[in-house]
Design an enzyme around this catalytic site. Sequence first.
Site, PDB file in Angstrom:
ATOM      1  N   ARG A 107       2.432   1.730  -5.458  1.00  9.03           N
ATOM      2  CA  ARG A 107       1.361   2.384  -6.199  1.00  9.03           C
ATOM      3  C   ARG A 107       1.889   3.046  -7.474  1.00  9.03           C
ATOM      4  O   ARG A 107       1.237   3.001  -8.520  1.00  9.03           O
ATOM      5  CB  ARG A 107       0.667   3.428  -5.321  1.00  9.03           C
ATOM      6  CG  ARG A 107      -0.119   2.856  -4.161  1.00  9.03           C
ATOM      7  CD  ARG A 107      -0.842   3.938  -3.363  1.00  9.03           C
ATOM      8  NE  ARG A 107      -1.846   4.588  -4.185  1.00  9.03           N
ATOM      9  CZ  ARG A 107      -1.732   5.835  -4.653  1.00  9.03           C
ATOM     10  NH1 ARG A 107      -0.647   6.549  -4.429  1.00  9.03           N
ATOM     11  NH2 ARG A 107      -2.703   6.357  -5.382  1.00  9.03           N
ATOM     12  N   THR A 133       0.827  -1.212   0.000  1.00 10.28           N
ATOM     13  CA  THR A 133       0.000   0.000   0.000  1.00 10.28           C
ATOM     14  C   THR A 133       0.861   1.263   0.000  1.00 10.28           C
ATOM     15  O   THR A 133       0.330   2.370   0.079  1.00 10.28           O
ATOM     16  CB  THR A 133      -0.927   0.021   1.227  1.00 10.28           C
ATOM     17  OG1 THR A 133      -0.129  -0.083   2.419  1.00 10.28           O
ATOM     18  CG2 THR A 133      -1.904  -1.150   1.178  1.00 10.28           C
ATOM     19  N   HIS A 145      23.171   4.943  -7.606  1.00  7.69           N
ATOM     20  CA  HIS A 145      22.833   5.201  -9.009  1.00  7.69           C
ATOM     21  C   HIS A 145      24.053   5.612  -9.832  1.00  7.69           C
ATOM     22  O   HIS A 145      24.363   5.003 -10.870  1.00  7.69           O
ATOM     23  CB  HIS A 145      21.774   6.307  -9.112  1.00  7.69           C
ATOM     24  CG  HIS A 145      20.450   5.932  -8.537  1.00  7.69           C
ATOM     25  ND1 HIS A 145      20.000   4.633  -8.496  1.00  7.69           N
ATOM     26  CD2 HIS A 145      19.461   6.683  -7.994  1.00  7.69           C
ATOM     27  CE1 HIS A 145      18.800   4.605  -7.940  1.00  7.69           C
ATOM     28  NE2 HIS A 145      18.457   5.832  -7.630  1.00  7.69           N
ATOM     29  N   LEU A 193       5.851   3.470  -3.468  1.00  5.41           N
ATOM     30  CA  LEU A 193       6.568   2.802  -4.550  1.00  5.41           C
ATOM     31  C   LEU A 193       5.699   1.764  -5.244  1.00  5.41           C
ATOM     32  O   LEU A 193       5.687   1.669  -6.478  1.00  5.41           O
ATOM     33  CB  LEU A 193       7.842   2.139  -4.007  1.00  5.41           C
ATOM     34  CG  LEU A 193       8.667   1.356  -5.034  1.00  5.41           C
ATOM     35  CD1 LEU A 193       9.197   2.260  -6.133  1.00  5.41           C
ATOM     36  CD2 LEU A 193       9.818   0.617  -4.348  1.00  5.41           C
ATOM     37  N   LYS A 199      16.952   0.666 -17.009  1.00  2.97           N
ATOM     38  CA  LYS A 199      16.614   1.590 -18.082  1.00  2.97           C
ATOM     39  C   LYS A 199      17.165   1.077 -19.414  1.00  2.97           C
ATOM     40  O   LYS A 199      18.274   0.564 -19.497  1.00  2.97           O
ATOM     41  CB  LYS A 199      17.158   2.987 -17.778  1.00  2.97           C
ATOM     42  CG  LYS A 199      16.439   3.675 -16.619  1.00  2.97           C
ATOM     43  CD  LYS A 199      16.987   5.048 -16.365  1.00  2.97           C
ATOM     44  CE  LYS A 199      16.217   5.745 -15.255  1.00  2.97           C
ATOM     45  NZ  LYS A 199      14.817   6.041 -15.627  1.00  2.97           N
ATOM     46  N   HIS A 204      16.897   0.762  -9.914  1.00  2.00           N
ATOM     47  CA  HIS A 204      16.090   0.871 -11.126  1.00  2.00           C
ATOM     48  C   HIS A 204      16.846   1.512 -12.283  1.00  2.00           C
ATOM     49  O   HIS A 204      16.468   1.330 -13.442  1.00  2.00           O
ATOM     50  CB  HIS A 204      14.793   1.644 -10.840  1.00  2.00           C
ATOM     51  CG  HIS A 204      14.980   3.104 -10.593  1.00  2.00           C
ATOM     52  ND1 HIS A 204      15.277   3.621  -9.351  1.00  2.00           N
ATOM     53  CD2 HIS A 204      14.914   4.165 -11.429  1.00  2.00           C
ATOM     54  CE1 HIS A 204      15.378   4.921  -9.429  1.00  2.00           C
ATOM     55  NE2 HIS A 204      15.163   5.292 -10.673  1.00  2.00           N
TER      56      HIS A 204
END
EC number: 1.1.1.49
Length: 484
Positions: free
Chosen positions: A24, A19, A240, A22, A182, A178
């Site tokens: 959603r 819930t 990242h 991230l 890409k 993430h």
Amino acid sequence: MVSRVIPVENFDLVIFGATGDLARRKILPGLFRRYCAGQIPEGSQIIGAARSDEGDEGFRKTVAEAIREFGSGSHCEDGTLDQFLECIHYERVDAMGEAGWQELKGRLRDNVIKAFYFSVAPSLFGALAERLRSFGLADDDSRVVVEKPFGHNLETARALNQTLAQHFDEHQIYRIDHYLGKETVQNLMAVRFGNMLFEPLWNAQYVDHIQITVAETVDVGGRGGYYDKSGAMRDMVQNHLMQLLCLIAMEPPARFEPDAVRDEKLKVIRALDPVDYHHIVRGQYGADENQPGYRAHVEDPRSRTESFVALKCHISNWRWAGTPFYLRTGKKLKARTSEIAVVFKDAPHSIFGTDAGQHRNVLVIRLQPNEGMTLDVTIKEPGPGGMRLLDVPLDMSFAEALGAEADEVPDAYERLIMDVIRGNQTLFMRGDEVEAAWAWTDPIIEGWQNRGEVPKPYEPGSSGPEDALMLMHRDGRKWREIKA
């Protein structure tokens, strides 16, 4: 050009923290897109688990709202969404207690792939891992996905690794970043290792320097409490930007296999020199006419946490000796963009004389927005009047090259979750890789804390503090313009 979609095997995916924001924004809409593409087989289960008492129908309503708000908007009204919602279930589970675990176990099936997504705070990783094992939900083929931040420093990252290792083998742990999902990041590997054009030039002999920029226009927003304990160095550089640096600098792996790729990335991190404090700039955005500044956002008028960082680093190996890598990232900058720029050296001699000016080839790998690549090449300016040179880009924008199919390129989370189901760890960080990144990052953070440094102020909507520009100017170079 038609992309080929290969369905994964039947699976049960449990999302802890289902819930949360991230789930959603990214996880659930991404899974719906994979369902629409035909990649998720009928009968697969997606089970939300959290503390709230929603039940199946309440959670399905939440999922439908999230998909309509954050998804692509297609297939929502043609019955496909209703079919997808039949895969959705929910269990109320206490991550730190005993409630709900037997019921969750009853939802899971035998003889299918089982994956568990920890979309929760790292403080819950150990409790979840322990209960998955003690209640018999996970077996030796199950996978667990853990979100960043993976630790706050080397000590905490090592402790998290050890905690997970008590319950799962390394091949079962998927540490997700993430950025590695890409499309352009993966194309970087294809460009380097699938063509003869660039790899012979991919070294200190031909490359003048490399810039990696991740710029954001947003402020810290509702993450102020977390961000002020983290800062740009921990939040962005350690993971990242470090991953982008590894992919741009790594040696060709023997095979495109998970451990072969990650072995080469680890070598890059271990070859990074310690960063001299003269080669680091930290910044903190101030207020403007319409918005309060960083310190107001984090409710600490004396905060010394950086919202911007730029640094110059070197890799001590044969390929990159003497070639500087410039990294920068920050919030409240002039445009939202993420790119890698490989700046090649000047031609050794200009036959066109001094009037022709200086020109360089620059390969730009653009991660967002408008994913794609450009290569600046020097040509003659059309028209009479002598040999006047200008630089023009050879452009490979995905939107132009793929046309309508560009809209169907999977989001990073879509790709990575499907890789979890396949059991492919190539685009996920290994435990020793995470620890090596922290081992390089920690001394930088400790250094400026020991010196009591205060971040340099910069105006919202700018390119960062002036000191960051000087970091490049001292070397006779300049940052690429930050632009959308």
